[in-house]
Motif scaffolding. Sequence first.
Motif, PDB file in Angstrom:
ATOM      1  N   GLU A 114       0.655  -1.202  -0.093  1.00 30.30           N
ATOM      2  CA  GLU A 114      -0.006   0.160  -0.203  1.00 30.30           C
ATOM      3  C   GLU A 114       0.957   1.390   0.008  1.00 30.30           C
ATOM      4  O   GLU A 114       0.423   2.256  -0.830  1.00 30.30           O
ATOM      5  N   ARG A 117       2.282   1.643  -3.513  1.00 23.91           N
ATOM      6  CA  ARG A 117       1.295   2.177  -4.528  1.00 23.91           C
ATOM      7  C   ARG A 117       1.128   3.564  -4.165  1.00 23.91           C
ATOM      8  O   ARG A 117       1.141   4.335  -5.352  1.00 23.91           O
ATOM      9  N   ASN A 118       0.952   3.820  -2.967  1.00 27.62           N
ATOM     10  CA  ASN A 118       0.531   5.422  -2.933  1.00 27.62           C
ATOM     11  C   ASN A 118       1.772   6.331  -3.043  1.00 27.62           C
ATOM     12  O   ASN A 118       1.396   7.260  -3.658  1.00 27.62           O
ATOM     13  N   LYS A 122       5.248   1.095  -9.183  1.00 23.73           N
ATOM     14  CA  LYS A 122       4.659   0.447 -10.139  1.00 23.73           C
ATOM     15  C   LYS A 122       5.025  -1.115 -10.400  1.00 23.73           C
ATOM     16  O   LYS A 122       4.427  -1.752 -11.059  1.00 23.73           O
ATOM     17  N   GLN A 172      -2.026  -4.896  -5.325  1.00 29.21           N
ATOM     18  CA  GLN A 172      -2.053  -3.263  -5.465  1.00 29.21           C
ATOM     19  C   GLN A 172      -1.833  -2.991  -6.731  1.00 29.21           C
ATOM     20  O   GLN A 172      -1.606  -1.716  -6.665  1.00 29.21           O
ATOM     21  N   LEU A 174       0.803  -3.554  -8.847  1.00 27.96           N
ATOM     22  CA  LEU A 174       2.196  -3.497  -9.064  1.00 27.96           C
ATOM     23  C   LEU A 174       2.576  -4.809  -9.787  1.00 27.96           C
ATOM     24  O   LEU A 174       2.228  -5.695  -9.694  1.00 27.96           O
TER      25      LEU A 174
END
Length: 494
Positions: A114, A117-118, A122, A172, A174
């Motif tokens: 998380e 991703r935030n 990627k 997520q 990626l």
Amino acid sequence: MKNTLLSVLLLLGIHSLCFSQAVYEDERYVPETDPLVLEKLSEWQDIKFGLLMHWGTYSQWGIVESWSLSPEEYGWCERKAGSNPGNYNAYKAEYEGLINTFNPTEFNPQKWAEAARNAGMKYVIFTTKHHDGFCMFDSKYTDYKITSPDCPFSSNAKSNIAKEIFSAFRDQGLWAGAYFSKPDWHVESYWDPKYPPRDRNVNYEPEANPEKWQEFIDFTHNQMLELVSDYGKIDIMWLDGGWVAKTPKNEITSWYDVQLKNSDNGYIKHRIVNQDIKIDEVVEKMREKQPGLIVVDRAVHGINQNYLTPENRVPEKELPYPWESCIISGGGWSHTKNAKYMSGREGVQMLVDIVAKGGNLLLNIAPTPEGEWQQGAYDLLSEYADWMAINSEGIYKSKTLAPYKENNICMTQQESGETYFFYMCEKEETDMPAVITVNSHQPAKGATVELLGYSKPLKWKKEGEGFRVMIPESILNKPPCDHVWTIKVSKLKD
């Protein structure tokens, strides 16, 4: 990889160790021909930002990953931990005994995924096995692994760490990439216990012991095929240990007679051994299971190095092929106690500088022995998250725009015609300048000029072959973000 202080590297521009097989930006690149790989590689060049994680039993000692096992006289191989670092055999036994105490019960890959991703990352590259041979996945071909009964974490429901990480990051959105070390300093078909290790290389002559060498080839192929067979979608196979490679006959000479550049020591000498592991064969097999798989056979000149990986450095200019700078975020590649992380300004500006030159940034974060990240890593990713929330449109899918960087302004463009000029703030610069000047490009007549994160168009004027942008007084001390401010131009003058 070696444990090196990032601050020193960035300040002095120190280059990492280059082996005779190494290919860096002043040498040739061999293009891939598989259309599925080319398509995948093009997608990879669009996603720009990834996460690298070095993690293993060595994290418990807070030392460099694996390298203290190598009997070479370089700083990164120095033995400082354990109860008897002065006795190599005792040290190696104690190092390998770390399996008995490795128990990262705080392991929570969803939290990492998380945060990544935030931050705008990627893809993830995770160390499934480093040179010491310890597997962070449930390999059928060794007992030296995280799921071994000898490891207390083996009873944990998340014991197959690589599988858990790949699954959490894919959830997520990626890509999943497997770091895999070709050399293995634990398996007896590479370091035969009949002989002492002489350096990082195989400790016997492969051509004089073809059966033993074939055993190592089979072992290595089997483990690589496990990773692309049993761990879901794998997008990248990131291979380290570039000295394990086929070496032409005319490059194999006597012991310790090949000089290699190293910025710390001027020149060092290094043994060259033909260590042909039939990489073409295993790549073909892996792509049967994972069509389009990107393979990065680091520092080995040839078709299996789909992109190049400058280590802990940023090239001075655009490179004419796919590339990625792998950079330490804080401490070393592996866990460093009380690590000092780069600032948000350093991190964001590094990403912009790399992307402006056509590369990707692979940022390393090292988990603790307990299975956490240090707070400094989360703080850094939070700075990326805040900045990317406003400015990412100038990063993802962007292409280079010459001259790439002008003074403190980097630039990119999109295929649709929009261009982006990234004003890189000085260390103490928190207020925007009243005027930002670009000398190398000029908006087309009727073009819109904007500041990302600000809702109104900006006024601009021609300045020679360039242009000046006037920043509204109302936002001079209230910029939309920190570290880098982005001017967007809808269309440039031809």
